[in-house]
Write a protein that holds these residues in place. Structure first.
Motif, PDB file in Angstrom:
ATOM      1  N   VAL A  29       1.448   9.495   3.058  1.00 26.31           N
ATOM      2  CA  VAL A  29       0.385   9.580   2.054  1.00 26.31           C
ATOM      3  C   VAL A  29       0.907   9.081   0.716  1.00 26.31           C
ATOM      4  O   VAL A  29       1.966   9.488   0.279  1.00 26.31           O
ATOM      5  CB  VAL A  29      -0.104  11.039   1.904  1.00 26.31           C
ATOM      6  N   SER A  30       0.201   8.195   0.103  1.00 26.70           N
ATOM      7  CA  SER A  30       0.642   7.714  -1.195  1.00 26.70           C
ATOM      8  C   SER A  30      -0.558   7.193  -1.969  1.00 26.70           C
ATOM      9  O   SER A  30      -1.180   6.228  -1.560  1.00 26.70           O
ATOM     10  CB  SER A  30       1.667   6.597  -1.000  1.00 26.70           C
ATOM     11  N   PHE A  31      -0.885   7.860  -3.029  1.00 27.73           N
ATOM     12  CA  PHE A  31      -1.958   7.353  -3.887  1.00 27.73           C
ATOM     13  C   PHE A  31      -1.755   7.891  -5.302  1.00 27.73           C
ATOM     14  O   PHE A  31      -0.813   8.638  -5.558  1.00 27.73           O
ATOM     15  CB  PHE A  31      -3.342   7.704  -3.331  1.00 27.73           C
ATOM     16  N   LEU A  32      -2.603   7.485  -6.187  1.00 30.98           N
ATOM     17  CA  LEU A  32      -2.484   7.913  -7.577  1.00 30.98           C
ATOM     18  C   LEU A  32      -3.528   8.977  -7.872  1.00 30.98           C
ATOM     19  O   LEU A  32      -4.597   9.000  -7.286  1.00 30.98           O
ATOM     20  CB  LEU A  32      -2.692   6.725  -8.524  1.00 30.98           C
ATOM     21  N   GLU A  67       1.814   9.401  -9.788  1.00 28.69           N
ATOM     22  CA  GLU A  67       1.941   9.351  -8.331  1.00 28.69           C
ATOM     23  C   GLU A  67       1.555  10.711  -7.749  1.00 28.69           C
ATOM     24  O   GLU A  67       1.809  11.749  -8.362  1.00 28.69           O
ATOM     25  CB  GLU A  67       3.394   9.063  -7.922  1.00 28.69           C
ATOM     26  N   THR A  79       2.945  12.362  -5.607  1.00 27.98           N
ATOM     27  CA  THR A  79       4.111  13.217  -5.387  1.00 27.98           C
ATOM     28  C   THR A  79       4.412  14.108  -6.590  1.00 27.98           C
ATOM     29  O   THR A  79       5.205  15.032  -6.492  1.00 27.98           O
ATOM     30  CB  THR A  79       5.350  12.370  -5.058  1.00 27.98           C
ATOM     31  N   TRP A 112      -8.546  21.467  -4.992  1.00 27.30           N
ATOM     32  CA  TRP A 112      -7.674  21.896  -6.090  1.00 27.30           C
ATOM     33  C   TRP A 112      -6.377  21.100  -6.079  1.00 27.30           C
ATOM     34  O   TRP A 112      -5.810  20.842  -5.014  1.00 27.30           O
ATOM     35  CB  TRP A 112      -7.295  23.369  -5.926  1.00 27.30           C
ATOM     36  N   ASN A 162      -8.375   8.425   0.923  1.00 25.01           N
ATOM     37  CA  ASN A 162      -7.631   8.893  -0.247  1.00 25.01           C
ATOM     38  C   ASN A 162      -8.158   8.295  -1.551  1.00 25.01           C
ATOM     39  O   ASN A 162      -7.455   8.278  -2.554  1.00 25.01           O
ATOM     40  CB  ASN A 162      -6.133   8.616  -0.118  1.00 25.01           C
TER      41      ASN A 162
END
Lengths: 88, 960
Positions: free
Chosen positions: A1-4, A14, A16, A54, A74
Motif C-alpha cells: 500500500v502506498s499513497f499520499l 506519505e 506511512t 479515521w 486508495n
C-alpha cells in the motif's frame, strides 16, 4: 500500500506517516441490545468502495482526522478534522 | 591482447590506466572498463562457476544481467563484474570455486553427478536423520554458493540514504524511447525524472550505431531540465511509488504519470552445452566490442532467428571478427535485405538452420549446425564449424515486469512468439521496445507520443501539445512494420547423447529438469518455477522465462498461451538487503538518570523502547532494602499525560470505569482503562492538580497507545480538553521503604508527616531545590513517594535523595526487585498478568467498575454483562514451598492432568520465604487454601492459592 494523505494541519505526507483508525462507526447512544453491542464491537462493514475512516498523523502532529477513501483504488476524496468534515 | 583500436562510441578513457587485482594478480584496465571487460581484454574467458554443477561460465549479455560474472569485490559477494566499473586498487576475487576458477574440484558434480542432482534433490536426499540437516545445509551452502559474506559486522553494514522525490513524470529506462519521452514532457513544462540502470543513458543505441544520436538526446533532455539518474535501476511499482536504487541512495519516486521504457531483452537459444564460455548473446558480443573496444572472439558463428543476429554478424565482421557462418532459422533469410548484406560481406549464410550443440570443454571450440523441425530435432546432416565465439539470438522479450506490476495484463502474441503487456488507460504509459517499437525510429516516436500523452493528461502544453500528440501518433502508425522473427524451437538437438541443454544458466536448470518436474506432477508454470527454481536466479528470468515456458509447452504438448507467464514480483533488479532494511540502528529511549545507573553498575536491559536498569547486581537484596530501610527506583518510563480543561473531569469519567470527576484537588485515584468490550488495556494513577487539571500516569509500554486512545476519543467527542504528553519531558523516581519519609522530609519544603501528607495525596513541592510533584502511592507495598520533576533536573533529584538517604541505608533498586515487591502485594502488571480476554472482574478488581455512575463510559455495556454473568476464571496469587520458580506461562493442571489455567508471574520472595506467583485458575479454585498443580519443565508442583496479598495484606504499611 502506498499513497499520499493530506494531514489537515501539516499537509501532504506519505501514508506511512499515519496510523489507520478504521472505518467510522457510531457509538450507540443508549443501552444497546446484545446484538447491537456485538455489531458495534466486532463487526465492520468492510466496504469495497468509498468509506469514511479515521486516521492519525502518528509521525507528525498527532492529530486524529477523518478521511473518505476508495478502498479499491486508495483514492482519497478529502481529509478534515472532525469539526470541519462534511456531514455523512 | 584482444583490445581493438579505439571504437567510435566506446566508454573508455585510454589515456588513464586503472590498476586492480584479480585473485591476487595485478590487472591493468582503462578508465571506463568494467571488471569483466578488462579481464576479457587480458585473455580471461571463465568468470565464474555455475551454481550447481560448477561448470565454467563466461558473460552472456555484457550488461551483467545474469549470474555469469558474479564476483567478490572488496569483500562484498555477488557483484556483477560485467557491469561494475573498475576503480583503482579494488580487490576482485572469484567465488563459488575451489581451488581456482580454472580448476574447480566440484565440477565432479557435473561429470559424475548426473543422477544425484535433479530438482528437489537436497530435500529428498538429506532428510535422515532430520536433526543433521543443519550440518548438511552448511556443507551444501559451501558448494552451491553465491560468495561469502564478510565476517566482520562493520564490513557488512553501510549507510543508505533515503530520498523522496515527487515529480510530474517518471521515465523508467533511459534508451532512445525513454529520453524522447522525457524531452517531450519536459518541453511541455513537466518536472521529469529518468531512471536508467546503465552507467550512462542511451540504451541499446549506444551499441547499435546510434551512440551520437542518443548522447546528444540525453544532453538535450538534461538541458531541458530532466533529472537523469544513472546506475539507478527501478525495483518495482507499488501503487505509483517506484523505489529506485542508486548506490547508497534509495530514491522513493512518486510521479503523477509514469513512462515505462524498459526495453526488450535479447533471448538465448537452448541447445546442448549452450552455457560454454564463448557462447554469448549476439547483442552482448557486439556490446563488448562497441563500448569497451574488446575483440569478443577471433572466429565466430552466429545463430539467430531474425534480423538482430544478422545485424550483429555484420557489426562483428566490421570490427575484425572472422564470422565463418551465420545460421538463420528463417528459410527465406537469404532473400531479406540484411541476409543479402551478410552474403555480400562474404559470410556464409545458412538459412533454415540453427545451432544444435556447442563443442568444447572449458570454452567454445566449435558449433554443430543443422536444419531442425518445429520441435528442434535435427532433420538433415549436421555440420561442425570451428569457432571460439558462438553468438546467439532468439529474438527479444519485452521487459514487461514493471508494467505487469502496475496493472497491465500479459498477453501471448503468436506473431512474435512472446508475451506482451496490454497497458490499461491510467497513470502508466509504455514506450519503445517494451511496447513493441523496437526499431530506433519507432522507439523515438513512441517515446515522444508517451511524453506528450503524459503532459496532456496532466493539463500541460495546452492545444499545441494536443496537436503535436495527434501528429506524432500519425507518424508512428505510418512506420513500416518490423521484419518477422522465427519462433525458435523449445530446444534444438542433434539426437546424440552427452551435454546439457540449459534453460536457466543462473540456477543450472536444464531441459531434462523441467521434464523431470513435469513427470513428478509439477506441470503448471507456477509449480514448475517453484519446484525447479527456474527463473528465480540473479537474472530474475530475464534470459530464462520465455525459454522455460517454451520447454514446458513442448514437454506437456500444450500451446504457449495456455502455459501463461509467472507473476512478476518486485524487486525487478538486484538490490542489497541493507538498502531495503533501513538504517542499521535501533532507536533507544534512556531516562535522564541513565548515566547514574551505569555508574552504579546496573544491569541494563531492553524494556520496550527503553533501556532500563533491571537490577544493580542483587535483586533480592535490593528488595529487602525497601522492606527494611529505603530504596530508590527510576520510574521515568511511566507514561505521563496532563489532561486539562473545563471538561477534563467529565472526559476522564467517560474513559475510566471508576469515578474521576469526584476526585478532590490534591488527591489520587488508581484507574484501569478498558476497551469497549470491557477488557483491561492499561492501568495507572490519576492525580487531580486543580479543578481543571489532571496528571495521569500509564504503564511504561502502554504510554503511546493510551495517548492515542485519549486523543482519538477527544477528536470524536470534541470536549473542551487539552492533552499534553509529558512522558519524555518529565522524569520520576519512587522513594520507597519505612525510612523514606525521613529522607524526603530532609529535602522537601512541605510537611510530609503522616498527617501532613496522607496516602494518595498529590502535592507540589520543592525537593532538593527542584520543583516536583510528589504522589504518595505504594506500588511496592511499603510507604512510598513517587516524585515527578522536569527531566533535566532528574539527575540532581536522584543524587539529592541518595545523599540524604545514605545515613538511612538507602539503596537503588531496579525493575526486577520492583517486580518481586509488587508480586508480594498482588499488584497486576497489565499485559503480563492480564491478556486481551481479561476483565476487571476476572482480574479480581470488581470494585473498580462503577456501573452506577451517571456518565456513560467506554466498556460500560460489556462490563455490565460481565458483572451479571461472572467470569469463568480468576486471577489469584499462589505460593510454593521455596524451590523452583515456575516459568511464566507454565500450565496449571486439574487432577486428571488437563490444563485449566496458567502462571503469569512467579518470583522467589525472601520477605515471604517462599516462591510466590500469580496465575489464572477456574473460579472454583480461586479460594484461599485451594491447592492447584503447576506443571513446569517436566515436573509438577503443588501450589496453594491465596487471594490476599502475601505482604502486609491489610495495607497498613502504605498508609502508615
Amino acid at each position: 500500500v502506498s499513497f499520499l494523505l493530506t494531514c489537515p494541519h501539516c499537509g501532504i505526507r506519505e501514508v506511512t506517516d499515519f496510523g489507520f483508525g478504521g472505518e467510522v462507526s457510531s457509538r450507540p447512544k443508549a443501552q444497546p441490545t446484545q446484538r447491537e453491542l456485538n455489531t458495534y464491537a466486532y463487526f465492520r462493514r468492510n466496504v469495497a468502495g468509498v468509506q469514511r475512516e479515521w486516521w492519525v498523523h502518528r509521525s507528525g502532529c498527532g492529530a486524529w482526522f477523518l478521511a473518505e477513501r476508495d478502498t479499491r483504488t486508495n483514492e482519497v476524496m478529502w481529509t478534515a478534522i472532525p469539526e470541519e468534515a462534511p456531514a455523512p | 591482447m584482444t583490445r581493438l583500436d579505439p571504437q567510435p562510441g566506446e566508454r573508455l578513457d585510454r589515456s588513464t590506466t586503472v590498476r586492480f587485482t584479480f585473485d591476487g594478480a595485478p590487472v591493468e584496465a582503462f578508465a571506463g572498463d568494467t571488471i569483466a571487460s578488462a579481464l576479457y581484454a587480458g585473455g580471461r574467458r571463465i568468470f565464474s562457476r555455475s551454481f550447481k554443477y560448477h561448470r565454467p561460465r563466461g558473460e552472456m549479455d555484457w550488461a551483467g544481467q545474469g549470474s555469469g560474472s558474479l564476483m567478490q569485490v572488496d569483500g562484498a559477494p555477488g557483484i556483477r563484474a560485467a557491469s561494475e566499473v573498475v576503480r583503482e586498487g579494488m580487490l576482485v576475487e572469484h567465488q563459488n570455486a575451489w581451488p581456482s576458477l580454472d580448476f574447480d574440484v566440484m565440477r565432479m558434480s557435473d561429470i559424475a553427478g548426473g543422477p544425484f542432482t535433479p530438482p528437489g534433490f537436497y530435500y529428498k536426499t538429506f532428510k535422515w536423520p532430520r536433526r543433521a540437516w543443519p550440518l548438511y545445509e552448511r556443507a551444501l551452502r559451501g558448494v552451491a554458493g553465491l560468495g561469502t559474506l564478510p565476517h566482520r559486522q562493520d564490513e557488512r553494514e553501510w549507510r543508505t540514504e533515503y530520498r523522496r522525490r515527487h515529480c510530474d513524470v517518471l521515465v523508467i529506462g533511459g534508451g532512445v524511447a525513454g529520453l524522447s519521452a522525457a524531452l517531450a514532457a519536459a518541453r511541455q513544462g513537466a518536472d521529469v525524472v529518468v531512471a536508467d540502470d546503465d552507467v550512462e543513458p542511451g540504451g541499446a543505441l549506444l551499441v547499435e550505431g546510434g551512440h551520437e544520436r542518443v548522447r546528444a538526446l540525453a544532453a538535450e533532455a538534461r538541458a531541458a531540465g530532466v533529472e537523469v539518474l544513472s546506475k539507478a535501476p527501478a525495483l518495482g511499482f507499488y501503487d505509483g511509488l517506484v523505489p529506485v536504487w542508486q548506490g547508497d541512495t534509495l530514491h522513493q519516486i512518486r510521479a503523477r504519470r509514469h513512462v515505462a521504457a524498459t526495453g526488450a531483452i535479447e533471448q538465448p537459444l537452448v541447445f546442448k552445452d549452450n552455457d560454454l564460455p564463448g557462447v554469448m548473446m549476439a547483442g552482448g558480443a557486439r556490446r563488448l566490442a562497441a563500448l569497451w573496444g574488446v575483440l569478443p572472439g577471433t572466429t565466430a558463428v552466429v545463430a539467430t532467428t531474425g534480423d538482430r543476429g544478422l545485424d550483429a554478424a555484420l557489426a562483428l565482421h566490421a570490427v575484425g571478427v572472422r564470422v565463418v557462418a551465420v545460421a538463420d532459422l528463417r528459410p527465406d533469410a537469404a532473400s531479406r535485405e540484411l541476409g543479402a548484406a551478410v552474403q555480400a560481406a562474404g559470410i556464409r549464410l545458412l538459412a533454415g538452420m540453427t545451432v544444435v550443440r556447442a563443442l568444447g570443454r572449458a570454452g567454445v571450440r566449435g558449433a554443430v549446425l543443422a536444419a531442425v523441425d518445429a520441435t528442434g530435432k535435427a532433420t538433415g546432416p549436421a555440420e561442425e564449424v570451428e569457432c571460439d565465439l558462438l553468438a546467439v539470438s532468439a529474438g527479444t522479450a519485452p521487459a514487461t515486469s514493471l508494467l505487469l506490476q502496475s496493472g497491465a495484463k500479459a498477453r501471448y502474441d503468436a506473431a512474435t512468439s512472446r508475451f506482451l503487456a496490454d497497458v490499461p488507460d491510467g497513470i502508466v504509459h509504455a514506450a519503445g521496445a517494451v511496447a513493441g517499437h523496437e526499431d530506433a525510429e519507432a522507439a523515438a516516436i513512441s517515446g515522444t507520443v508517451a511524453g506528450l500523452d503524459a503532459s496532456v493528461t496532466l493539463g500541460l502544453g495546452g492545444a499545441n501539445a494536443k496537436r503535436a500528440l495527434t501528429n506524432e501518433r500519425k507518424r508512428l502508425e505510418a512506420l513500416p512494420t518490423a521484419a518477422p522473427v522465427a519462433a525458435p524451437p523449445a530446444y534444438a538437438r542433434d539426437g546424440r547423447r552427452g551435454g546439457k541443454a540449459f534453460v536457466d544458466l543462473d540456477e543450472d536448470i536444464t531441459v531434462k529438469d523441467i521434464a523431470y518436474a513435469v513427470d513428478e506432477g509439477y506441470d503448471s508454470i507456477e509449480l514448475s518455477k517453484r519446484y525447479t527454481t527456474v527463473t528465480m536466479g540473479p537474472s530474475q528470468g530475464r534470459h530464462s522465462q520465455l525459454a522455460s515456458i517454451r520447454v514446458l509447452a513442448a514437454v506437456t504438448g500444450r500451446p504457449l498461451d495456455d502455459i501463461g507467464i509467472t507473476t512478476a514480483r518486485p524487486p525487478w533488479s538486484t538490490v542489497p538487503m541493507g538498502a531495503l532494511a533501513g538504517r542499521p540502528f535501533e532507536p533507544a529511549k534512556r531516562s535522564a538518570i541513565h548515566e547514574r545507573h551505569r555508574e552504579l553498575g546496573a544491569t541494563v536491559k531492553w524494556a520496550g523502547d527503553w533501556r532500563r536498569a533491571y537490577d544493580y547486581g542483587d535483586p533480592e537484596g535490593e528488595a529487602q532494602a525497601v522492606h527494611q530501610a529505603a530504596g530508590l527506583i527510576d520510574v521515568s518510563t511511566l507514561g505521563k499525560l496532563v489532561v486539562r480543561g473545563p471538561d477534563a473531569g467529565a472526559f476522564l469519567d467517560r474513559l475510566y470505569p471508576n469515578r474521576v470527576s469526584t476526585l478532590k484537588p490534591g488527591r489520587i485515584r488508581y484507574g484501569v482503562l478498558t476497551s469497549e468490550t470491557g477488557r483491561i488495556t492499561d492501568d495507572g494513577t490519576i492525580a487531580r492538580i486543580d479543578d481543571e487539571t489532571f496528571y495521569v500516569t500509564t504503564t511504561s509500554s502502554g504510554a503511546g497507545a493510551v495517548l492515542n486512545w485519549f486523543t482519538w476519543w477527544l477528536a470524536d467527542w470534541r470536549m473542551r480538553v487539552h492533552i499534553t504528553d509529558v512522558t519524555q519531558a518529565s522524569a520520576a523516581v519512587n522513594l520507597a521503604g519505612p525510612r523514606s519519609r525521613e529522607i524526603l522530609g530532609e529535602l522537601a519544603d512541605i510537611d510530609v508527616s503522616a498527617e501532613g501528607m496522607q496516602y494518595l495525596d498529590a502535592l507540589p513541592a520543592v525537593v532538593a531545590g527542584i520543583s516536583c510533584l510528589v504522589l504518595r502511592i505504594g506500588f511496592t507495598g511499603e510507604l512510598g513517594y513517587e516524585i515527578h520533576c522536569p527531566a533535566p533536573h532528574a539527575q540532581d533529584l536522584w543524587d539529592g535523595l541518595m545523599q540524604a538517604g545514605a545515613a538511612q541505608g538507602i539503596r537503588p533498586f531496579g525493575l526486577e526487585p520492583q517486580r518481586i515487591l509488587r508480586l508480594q502485594k498482588l499488584h497486576i502488571l497489565v499485559g503480563q498478568d492480564t491478556d486481551s480476554e481479561s476483565t476487571p472482574y476476572g482480574a479480581a478488581m470488581p470494585w473498580i467498575v462503577k456501573l452506577d455512575k451517571d456518565e456513560d463510559f467506554i466498556g460500560r455495556w460489556a462490563l455490565a454483562r460481565a458483572a451479571e454473568h461472572g467470569a469463568a476464571t480468576a486471577l489469584v496469587g499462589f505460593s510454593l514451598p521455596d524451590g523452583n520458580v515456575p516459568a511464566e506461562g507454565a500450565a496449571i493442571l486439574d487432577a486428571g492432568g488437563a490444563p485449566i489455567g496458567q502462571v503469569t508471574s512467579a518470583r522467589r520472595s525472601r520477605q515471604v520465604g517462599k516462591v510466590i506467583g500469580m496465575g489464572w485458575v477456574p473460579v472454583a479454585q480461586a479460594e484461599d487454601g485451594a491447592v492447584v498443580t503447576i506443571s513446569y519443565d517436566g515436573e509438577t508442583y503443588e501450589a496453594t492459592v491465596q487471594t490476599s496479598p502475601f505482604h502486609d495484606p491489610e495495607g497498613a504499611l502504605v498508609r502508615s
